[in-house]
Scaffold this motif. Structure first.
Motif, short mmCIF file in Angstrom:
data_model
loop_
_atom_site.label_atom_id
_atom_site.label_comp_id
_atom_site.label_asym_id
_atom_site.label_seq_id
_atom_site.Cartn_x
_atom_site.Cartn_y
_atom_site.Cartn_z
N UNK A 1 0.82 -1.21 0.00
CA UNK A 1 0.00 0.00 0.00
C UNK A 1 0.85 1.26 0.00
N UNK A 2 2.11 1.16 0.44
CA UNK A 2 2.98 2.33 0.37
C UNK A 2 3.24 2.72 -1.09
N UNK A 3 3.37 1.72 -1.97
CA UNK A 3 3.54 2.01 -3.40
C UNK A 3 2.31 2.72 -3.95
N UNK A 4 1.15 2.27 -3.52
CA UNK A 4 -0.10 2.91 -3.98
C UNK A 4 -0.11 4.37 -3.54
N UNK A 5 0.28 4.61 -2.28
CA UNK A 5 0.31 5.97 -1.78
C UNK A 5 1.30 6.85 -2.52
N UNK A 6 2.50 6.32 -2.76
CA UNK A 6 3.52 7.10 -3.49
C UNK A 6 3.05 7.40 -4.90
N UNK A 7 2.47 6.41 -5.56
CA UNK A 7 1.97 6.64 -6.91
C UNK A 7 0.89 7.70 -6.94
N UNK A 8 -0.01 7.68 -5.96
CA UNK A 8 -1.05 8.71 -5.90
C UNK A 8 -0.49 10.09 -5.63
N UNK A 9 0.50 10.17 -4.73
CA UNK A 9 1.11 11.48 -4.43
C UNK A 9 1.82 12.03 -5.66
#
Length: 343
Positions: free
Chosen positions: A193-201
């Motif tokens: 989920x950290x990858x998802x967050x970074x991609x969204x940011x």
């Protein structure tokens, strides 16, 4: 083959001499063949069930026989009185624990040591020049390029200058958006989920830089992104020292080179702008031979930034990077606290 039945195999109506049953219309031969196949299948199923029951009965009988002839659990008195044989103590292999303690102490000391050494290096005039040529200037130009990409411009970084397009490129906008979405999608597939967050940011940051800034504001940001990107990318390079054990950067020892380059890059930018708070002469205003105006001169002369704004924006970026790096450092110490206490 058995003689045909006097009744229809399907509806049990009296059988006639014709090939079909007048009551249900079934063909006698087909119905008899189907009934014979069903009876054979039922017999096979009964035979399999009988074999399974027989095997289970044999297993239970064997178990009862073994239990009936079990070895007695008591120990004879003369055997009990015999002294126990001496067992030599085998050395305990604690290599995994030693490696964990060593890694924990590395996480304690490497990052502060790298920053201190980098600070001493950038304050040494001769060594600082070599550091900038071979380590930090490529990171500085990459900062220009990355900022330009997020603003929608095409950019090609080189050793001393970054070539940027005058207008935004639809192709570059789509490429950067696709990369951010791919990172988020890959993280969602792997449940990272950290990858998802970074991609969204990153996607949100690109949207602001591309659609929220005017052409002039975006161009100014690309020039600001040189030293700002130097500090941000340097922080990211230092953060690679805390990758997991099985990560490629740790397995191939690449994190050691990254932490050196990252510390040098961050300190090269931060030390200059931190000192510029009290000494504006440290700001590299002027013209660079073969390149043109320096980044601070471009921001002040062409885009109307005042000197105080240039200083404070760079200092704030550096402080934010230090805060993020400090949080990562403390989190790593917290995870390794038990190992450090035991070592």
């Amino acid at each position: 083959m058995s003689a045909p039945s006097a009744r229809c195999p399907r509806c049990s109506a009296p059988r006639t001499t014709g090939p079909e049953c007048p009551a249900c219309g079934v063909i006698y031969l087909r119905a008899e063949a189907r009934a014979a196949a069903q009876q054979a299948e039922a017999r096979d199923r009964e035979a399999r069930d009988a074999a399974l029951r027989e095997a289970e009965d044999q297993r239970l009988a064997l178990r009862e026989a073994l239990e009936a002839h079990a070895v007695p659990s008591f120990v004879p008195p003369h055997v009990e009185a015999m002294p126990a044989p001496a067992t030599p103590e085998l050395p305990f292999d604690d290599r995994d624990g030693a490696e964990a303690r060593f890694e924990a102490w590395l996480r304690v000391g490497v990052l502060p040591a790298a920053l201190v050494v980098a600070l001493l290096a950038v304050r040494s005039p001769g060594f600082h020049a070599l550091l900038r040529i071979f380590l930090t200037m490529p990171v500085h130009e990459l900062g220009h390029a990355v900022t330009a990409w997020f603003c929608g411009f095409s950019a090609t970084p080189t050793l001393w200058v970054t070539h940027m397009s005058e207008d935004r490129s639809v192709f570059m906008i789509l490429v950067m958006a696709a990369l951010s979405c791919a990172l988020a999608w890959r993280g969602w597939k792997r449940r990272h989920w950290s990858w998802v967050g970074v991609g969204g940011v990153l996607l949100g940051f690109q949207a602001v830089c591309t659609f929220g800034l005017t052409h002039a504001q975006a161009k100014a940001l690309t020039f600001f992104g040189g030293d700002a990107g130097l500090m941000v990318l340097g922080t990211l390079l230092m953060a690679t020292f805390y990758v997991p054990e099985r990560h490629y950067l740790r397995q191939q020892a690449l994190r050691w080179g990254f932490v050196v380059i990252g510390a040098a890059a961050f300190m090269d930018g931060f030390e200059q702008w931190w000192g510029a708070r009290t000494d504006a002469d440290r700001i590299p205003f002027g013209r660079i031979e073969g390149v043109g105006l320096s980044d601070p001169s471009t921001l002040v002369d062409l885009y109307g930034w005042n000197v105080s704004r240039v200083i404070h924006w760079n200092v704030n970026v550096g402080l934010a990077c230090l805060a993020a790096l400090g949080s990562l450092y403390l989190a790593a110490l917290w995870r390794a606290r038990d190992v450090l206490r035991g070592g």
